[in-house]
Scaffold this motif. Structure first.
Motif, PDB file in Angstrom:
ATOM      1  N   THR A 745       0.833  -1.206   0.000  1.00  9.15           N
ATOM      2  CA  THR A 745       0.000   0.000   0.000  1.00  9.15           C
ATOM      3  C   THR A 745       0.866   1.254   0.000  1.00  9.15           C
ATOM      4  N   SER A 746       0.402   2.265  -0.713  1.00 11.41           N
ATOM      5  CA  SER A 746       1.108   3.548  -0.749  1.00 11.41           C
ATOM      6  C   SER A 746       0.650   4.416   0.416  1.00 11.41           C
ATOM      7  N   TYR A 747       1.616   4.915   1.181  1.00 17.15           N
ATOM      8  CA  TYR A 747       1.321   5.769   2.329  1.00 17.15           C
ATOM      9  C   TYR A 747       2.112   7.065   2.210  1.00 17.15           C
ATOM     10  N   PRO A 748       1.448   8.161   1.792  1.00 19.68           N
ATOM     11  CA  PRO A 748       2.163   9.441   1.716  1.00 19.68           C
ATOM     12  C   PRO A 748       2.617   9.951   3.082  1.00 19.68           C
ATOM     13  N   ILE A 749       1.930   9.530   4.152  1.00 19.12           N
ATOM     14  CA  ILE A 749       2.297   9.958   5.496  1.00 19.12           C
ATOM     15  C   ILE A 749       2.611   8.724   6.343  1.00 19.12           C
ATOM     16  N   ILE A 750       3.773   8.735   6.964  1.00 22.46           N
ATOM     17  CA  ILE A 750       4.116   7.701   7.948  1.00 22.46           C
ATOM     18  C   ILE A 750       4.327   8.417   9.275  1.00 22.46           C
ATOM     19  N   HIS A 751       3.484   8.096  10.231  1.00 24.16           N
ATOM     20  CA  HIS A 751       3.554   8.732  11.552  1.00 24.16           C
ATOM     21  C   HIS A 751       4.103   7.715  12.544  1.00 24.16           C
ATOM     22  N   VAL A 752       5.240   8.037  13.155  1.00 21.43           N
ATOM     23  CA  VAL A 752       5.921   7.111  14.055  1.00 21.43           C
ATOM     24  C   VAL A 752       5.879   7.684  15.476  1.00 21.43           C
ATOM     25  N   ALA A 753       5.151   7.012  16.344  1.00 15.06           N
ATOM     26  CA  ALA A 753       5.042   7.439  17.740  1.00 15.06           C
ATOM     27  C   ALA A 753       5.742   6.392  18.606  1.00 15.06           C
ATOM     28  N   THR A 754       7.041   6.455  18.596  1.00 10.65           N
ATOM     29  CA  THR A 754       7.858   5.549  19.403  1.00 10.65           C
ATOM     30  C   THR A 754       9.172   6.247  19.688  1.00 10.65           C
ATOM     31  N   HIS A 755       9.919   5.729  20.640  1.00 11.78           N
ATOM     32  CA  HIS A 755      11.217   6.332  20.929  1.00 11.78           C
ATOM     33  C   HIS A 755      12.121   6.232  19.699  1.00 11.78           C
ATOM     34  N   ALA A 756      12.776   7.325  19.388  1.00 11.01           N
ATOM     35  CA  ALA A 756      13.748   7.351  18.284  1.00 11.01           C
ATOM     36  C   ALA A 756      15.017   7.996  18.803  1.00 11.01           C
ATOM     37  N   GLN A 757      16.102   7.290  18.699  1.00  9.20           N
ATOM     38  CA  GLN A 757      17.383   7.799  19.212  1.00  9.20           C
ATOM     39  C   GLN A 757      18.297   8.160  18.051  1.00  9.20           C
ATOM     40  N   LEU A 797       7.320  12.177   6.899  1.00  9.08           N
ATOM     41  CA  LEU A 797       7.674  11.208   7.931  1.00  9.08           C
ATOM     42  C   LEU A 797       7.647  11.947   9.268  1.00  9.08           C
ATOM     43  N   ALA A 798       6.722  11.561  10.139  1.00 15.12           N
ATOM     44  CA  ALA A 798       6.591  12.237  11.440  1.00 15.12           C
ATOM     45  C   ALA A 798       7.186  11.360  12.534  1.00 15.12           C
ATOM     46  N   LEU A 799       8.094  11.941  13.308  1.00 19.35           N
ATOM     47  CA  LEU A 799       8.758  11.241  14.413  1.00 19.35           C
ATOM     48  C   LEU A 799       8.568  12.098  15.658  1.00 19.35           C
ATOM     49  N   THR A 800       7.680  11.679  16.538  1.00 21.59           N
ATOM     50  CA  THR A 800       7.281  12.571  17.622  1.00 21.59           C
ATOM     51  C   THR A 800       7.939  12.282  18.967  1.00 21.59           C
ATOM     52  N   ALA A 801       8.841  11.316  19.019  1.00 21.84           N
ATOM     53  CA  ALA A 801       9.498  11.035  20.307  1.00 21.84           C
ATOM     54  C   ALA A 801      10.994  10.826  20.109  1.00 21.84           C
ATOM     55  N   CYS A 802      11.603  11.720  19.350  1.00 18.71           N
ATOM     56  CA  CYS A 802      13.037  11.613  19.071  1.00 18.71           C
ATOM     57  C   CYS A 802      13.865  12.048  20.277  1.00 18.71           C
ATOM     58  N   GLN A 803      15.119  11.605  20.270  1.00 20.80           N
ATOM     59  CA  GLN A 803      16.050  12.041  21.310  1.00 20.80           C
ATOM     60  C   GLN A 803      17.426  12.207  20.665  1.00 20.80           C
ATOM     61  N   ALA A 827      10.181  15.811   6.953  1.00 17.74           N
ATOM     62  CA  ALA A 827       9.949  15.154   8.240  1.00 17.74           C
ATOM     63  C   ALA A 827       9.489  16.179   9.250  1.00 17.74           C
ATOM     64  N   MET A 828       8.628  15.733  10.158  1.00 18.84           N
ATOM     65  CA  MET A 828       8.316  16.510  11.344  1.00 18.84           C
ATOM     66  C   MET A 828       8.866  15.695  12.501  1.00 18.84           C
ATOM     67  N   ALA A 829       9.832  16.274  13.206  1.00 23.13           N
ATOM     68  CA  ALA A 829      10.527  15.503  14.235  1.00 23.13           C
ATOM     69  C   ALA A 829      10.774  16.371  15.455  1.00 23.13           C
ATOM     70  N   SER A 830      11.277  15.731  16.507  1.00 26.38           N
ATOM     71  CA  SER A 830      11.550  16.454  17.751  1.00 26.38           C
ATOM     72  C   SER A 830      13.019  16.342  18.121  1.00 26.38           C
ATOM     73  N   LEU A 831      13.565  17.409  18.709  1.00 22.06           N
ATOM     74  CA  LEU A 831      14.950  17.405  19.168  1.00 22.06           C
ATOM     75  C   LEU A 831      15.104  16.667  20.494  1.00 22.06           C
ATOM     76  N   TRP A 832      14.027  16.599  21.263  1.00 22.03           N
ATOM     77  CA  TRP A 832      14.023  15.777  22.477  1.00 22.03           C
ATOM     78  C   TRP A 832      12.620  15.215  22.657  1.00 22.03           C
ATOM     79  N   SER A 833      12.528  14.143  23.407  1.00 23.13           N
ATOM     80  CA  SER A 833      11.260  13.467  23.596  1.00 23.13           C
ATOM     81  C   SER A 833      10.488  14.097  24.750  1.00 23.13           C
ATOM     82  N   VAL A 834       9.299  14.621  24.444  1.00 19.15           N
ATOM     83  CA  VAL A 834       8.453  15.222  25.479  1.00 19.15           C
ATOM     84  C   VAL A 834       7.605  14.150  26.158  1.00 19.15           C
TER      85      VAL A 834
END
Length: 896
Positions: A745-757, A797-803, A827-834
């Motif tokens: 399946t084609s997914y233009p948006i991948i939203h990842v809600a997990t710890h990313a280091q 690519l959304a990464l909402t719990a980056c560190q 990408a929409m990402a975070s510099l630290w995990s809130v």
């Protein structure tokens, strides 16, 4: 050339003469010379005395290390054999010409001979010879930096398990095994080991080399042991990097990583000592000095654990110097002399010997000069232009650094340039001497004369960059010593000249400023390529001027950090440029940014935010450009940041006059490079989303990651926004399930809600999956790019719990390149995990705004952040107005 372990001179030659040719095929070289000598006996009966004499003369020259003379003799003999159509003898001479050109680093010439031989032996169905020639061809490709091609010739596949040596039919290792050719099998195994070592796959390299070692063949033991020492030493360097990254992130693995580094250093010591013993038993003086130099280099790298006693280190140096006088003239002897002359004092760090000045040399200046001059004379006697160029350049560097004799340094460096450019066309060494010439001229305050030399070095390096940065992991380690300074020093001169006649700092459209922007952008590309160690991301390069195709309300701020100041360049919508210097030293500015960053993170426990640090940075970075931004009605700022400036959450800079955060005035985005940024606006209103989520506690490599208790709320919001979404949560979020899903399946948006280091190197940059596993950024890239669905382009690519590691700009470089590496446009990402309900609120507003007509990604994030800033006037928790909760979120790449 001597081995490339660590920071020897040859490590920086950039010729990719990794010593499989000099080491593992030492055995095969001996076999081939013996074959040649046997063939000579046959030639006496069949050919004219003139041809026999030429062949014998070439053999003697080769043994003496006079490779040019050997080539001259053999090429003359070759003409005779070709006239007589004696194909067997043509093959014998061609084989030795190929090997000799390879010894000289002229790999294209060598490869042409090897390919002729491959065709000939195939026509004769001499499969043992075919197998051996395939190994030689693989070595030539490795010398070019094309290790993937080398592995293909040697085995045909990237093996996962080498226990049964399962290689494809017709590969070098398969043929050697089938023909029961033990020497050929050992050479192929060793070549595979070296190819994998160059790629940075040290585990695989060691496996292949250990397999070769099990043969216990006395002829090859020295070379195998030496290569094993190199592999363990390189792996130790990698463990050191990982330990430092883990320490910066306060990860418990730091101690374990450091212990692994120490273990590898110990293994390297054992193998180098064994190789030295073997070389002495075989009376192999060239091998003996190679092992001694390896041990000397190892001393510097392992000083923190006192692996080698200083008295033993001193003995090794004395033995190497004594042995040097006993060696016959050879190219190896030239580089050995240069390496010994370039050693730093025991208390100094081992730096790049040809690009940095030794604070305190190990040898007295007189002795070092004697060694450099000896190297020059030997290379001239050998008529070897490549080694002569290095010897001249190295002596020029000595006069540049140690004696400040710029006239002599200039003369020697220009001779080195002439040899590298006119005679060799050797760009791999040419850039070193062009750069050196620029430094020498600049040291005499002749900046105008220095600029063309820096420009030439930059132009040369640009042609080499891809090969250098993806072919050899060791070069990636030392990027900041041997490549990065060229870009920074050139950009500094270009910027200074751009301002020289512009006191008002207005209408800066001079060629120097445009050239500086090009240089800075090239540095960004080089840094990203260096971080990821591949050129996949560069397939997205767009050579158009991005500023010409974006909306009128967007401005760009590009930065470059120099030693004593930092340059900030504003590019306005009407193409006008502004340049502003931040007159603070690199160390001072770094500390201010670290304090700012740390103050933001403290918001988890501090209710009220002290804006002092945010105000100071606003005054430095934004205030000088404020009037220009207002005059052109700019509403979006795109930052192309450098070094530790990548750690700055620009949204949280504070204007004390207007009492507003920067995000309240502008939508903000960041991109690692304008050339790597797509500028197409895509309507995501009805797009489907793939949601990947881990809410439970996870444990990776012994490190505990807290549960993300608000992930369920976050993912529910995403699913509500995009009706056609699919969710893989906790145990369902596995690498295999993800692969299957995106292939179908084609997914233009991948939203990842997990710890990313994000760590110092890609190996420590990963997402946590639902089965206590990790998905590295390199694995994600391969997974997304190999999809069978060509239309499966990830827009966001959304990464909402980056560190990311505080103060580690390389980890932030990984974050900056994540979208590019994964093949996503942004990408929409975070510099630290809130990890708080605030993230769910921000995500909800972000996607809600993103689906509105004519709203860009940057504007959508801005509005989401403003919702939290204005928490006191909404129904959400008022503490969310603290920048800790909203500042870490950034848009990377395409902001439209």
């Amino acid at each position: 050339m001597l081995n490339k372990f660590s920071k020897s001179t040859t490590h920086y030659c950039l010729t990719f003469l990794f010593f499989i040719s000099f080491s593992l095929c030492v055995g095969l070289n001996n076999v081939q010379l013996t074959t040649l000598q046997v063939s000579i006996g046959e030639l006496v009966q069949a050919q004219t005395p003139n041809a026999d004499e030429l062949v014998n003369k070439g053999v003697e020259s080769y043994k003496a290390g006079n490779f040019r003379a050997a080539i001259q003799s053999w090429e003359a003999a070759l003409e005779v054999y070709q006239q007589k159509k004696n194909y067997n003898n043509i093959a014998v001479v061609n084989e030795n010409l190929a090997r000799t050109y390879q010894q000289l680093g002229e790999n294209e010439q060598a490869l042409s001979y090897w390919e002729k031989l491959n065709n000939y032996y195939r026509s004769q169905q001499n499969w043992q010879k075919v197998g051996r020639i395939l190994t030689e061809i693989a070595q030539a490709y490795s010398n070019f930096g094309q290790t993937g091609k080398a592995i293909n010739f040697l085995c045909g596949v990237d093996a996962k398990n080498i226990q049964n040596l399962a290689c494809q039919q017709g590969s070098a290792l398969q043929i050697a095994s089938q023909q029961q050719d033990k020497p050929g099998e050992i050479a192929a195994l060793g070549s595979l080991g070296e190819a994998y070592r160059l790629r940075g796959n040290y585990d695989m390299a060691i496996q292949y080399l250990e397999t070769a070692k099990k043969t216990n063949n006395q002829t090859y033991n020295f070379a195998i042991l030496n290569s094993l020492g190199n592999a363990h030493a390189s792996r130790a360097q990698l463990w050191n990097l990982r330990a430092k990254s883990a320490e910066q992130q306060s990860i418990s693995k730091a101690t374990e990583f450091q212990q692994k580094a120490n273990n590898d250093y110990q293994q390297a010591l054992t193998y180098f000592q064994s190789s030295l013993k073997e070389a002495r038993q075989q009376d192999n003086k060239s091998g003996e000095i190679r092992s001694l130099l390896n041990l000397i280099q190892l001393f510097y790298h392992s000083k923190t654990i006192a692996l080698i006693p200083q008295n033993k280190f001193e003995t090794n140096i004395k033995e190497a110097l004594d042995l040097l006088d006993k060696l016959p003239d050879s190219v190896n002897k030239v580089y050995a002399a240069i390496d010994l002359a370039n050693l730093p004092d025991v208390e100094q760090e081992l730096t790049s010997p040809l690009t940095q000045c030794l604070a305190k040399p190990k040898l007295p200046n007189a002795q070092a000069k004697e060694l450099f001059n000896q190297a020059i004379k030997i290379s001239q006697r050998l008529q070897d232009s490549r080694s002569e160029s290095y010897a001249l350049g190295a002596l020029g560097h000595f006069y540049e650094c140690q004696e400040k004799n710029y006239q002599l340094a200039w003369e020697l460096t220009n001779k080195a340039i002439w040899l590298a450019d006119q005679k060799l066309k050797a760009k791999d060494s040419l850039y070193l001497w062009e750069w050196q010439a620029g430094r020498i001229v600049e040291a005499q305050n002749k900046n105008i004369e220095a600029l063309p030399f820096y420009q030439r070095a930059y132009n040369t390096l640009e042609q080499l960059r891809s090969d250098i940065l993806i072919a050899d992991r060791d070069f990636q380690f030392d990027f900041r010593d041997i490549i990065e300074p060229v870009y920074r020093q050139l950009a500094q001169l270009q910027l200074e000249f751009a301002l020289a006649n512009n006191t008002s700092n207005k209408q800066l459209s001079s060629p120097n400023l445009n050239a500086a922007l090009t240089t800075i952008n090239s540095l960004r590309l080089a840094e990203i390529q260096n971080y990821f160690g591949n050129d996949c991301i560069l397939s997205a390069i767009d050579n158009r001027n991005v500023t010409e195709v974006v909306e009128d309300s967007t401005a760009f701020i590009s930065s470059i950090v120099l030693k004593d100041k930092t340059g900030a360049i504003l590019i306005l919508p009407n193409q006008e440029r502004r340049l502003q210097w931040i007159d603070k030293s690199q160390d001072t500015l770094r500390e201010e940014i670290k304090n700012f960053y740390t103050g933001l993170i403290r918001g988890k426990r501090d209710i009220n935010y002290n804006t002092k640090d945010a105000e100071n940075l606003y005054e430095l970075i934004i205030r000088p450009f404020e009037e220009d931004l207002k005059s052109q009605n700019v509403n979006t700022l795109v930052f192309i940041q450098d070094s530790f400036l990548r750690n700055v959450p620009m949204a949280a800079l504070y204007d004390k006059k207007d009492k507003k955060y920067l995000i309240e005035k502008y939508a903000i985005a960041t991109t690692p490079s304008l050339q790597l940024t797509s500028t197409q606006k895509v309507d995501l209103k009805s797009s489907r989303a793939l949601v990947l989520a881990v809410s439970q506690e996870a444990k990776i490599d012994g490190q505990l990651f807290d549960p993300l208790v608000n992930v369920l709320l976050e993912t529910k919001i995403v699913q509500e926004q995009f009706a056609n979404s699919k969710k893989l949560e906790n145990q369902d979020f596995t690498i295999s399930n993800l692969e299957q899903e995106i292939q179908n399946t084609s997914y233009p948006i991948i939203h990842v809600a997990t710890h990313a280091q994000f760590g110092t190197i890609p190996e420590d940059t990963f997402l946590i999956t639902g089965n206590n596993d990790k998905l590295t950024i390199n694995q994600l890239e391969k997974l997304l790019r190999k999809t069978n669905n060509s239309s499966n382009v990830v827009e966001l690519l959304a990464l909402t719990a980056c560190q990311t590691a505080v103060g580690d700009d390389r980890s932030t470089l990984g974050l900056a390149g994540v979208a590019l590496q994964a093949g996503a446009k942004s990408a929409m990402a975070s510099l630290w995990s809130v990890g708080d309900e605030s993230t769910a609120n921000l995500v909800a507003e972000f996607y809600n705004q993103l689906r509105q007509p004519k709203i860009t990604k940057a504007e959508a994030l801005q509005l989401a952040q403003l919702k939290l800033i204005n928490a006191k006037t909404t129904e959400i928790d008022i503490q969310y107005n603290h920048p800790y909760y909203w500042a870490p979120f950034i848009i990377i790449g395409n902001w439209l």
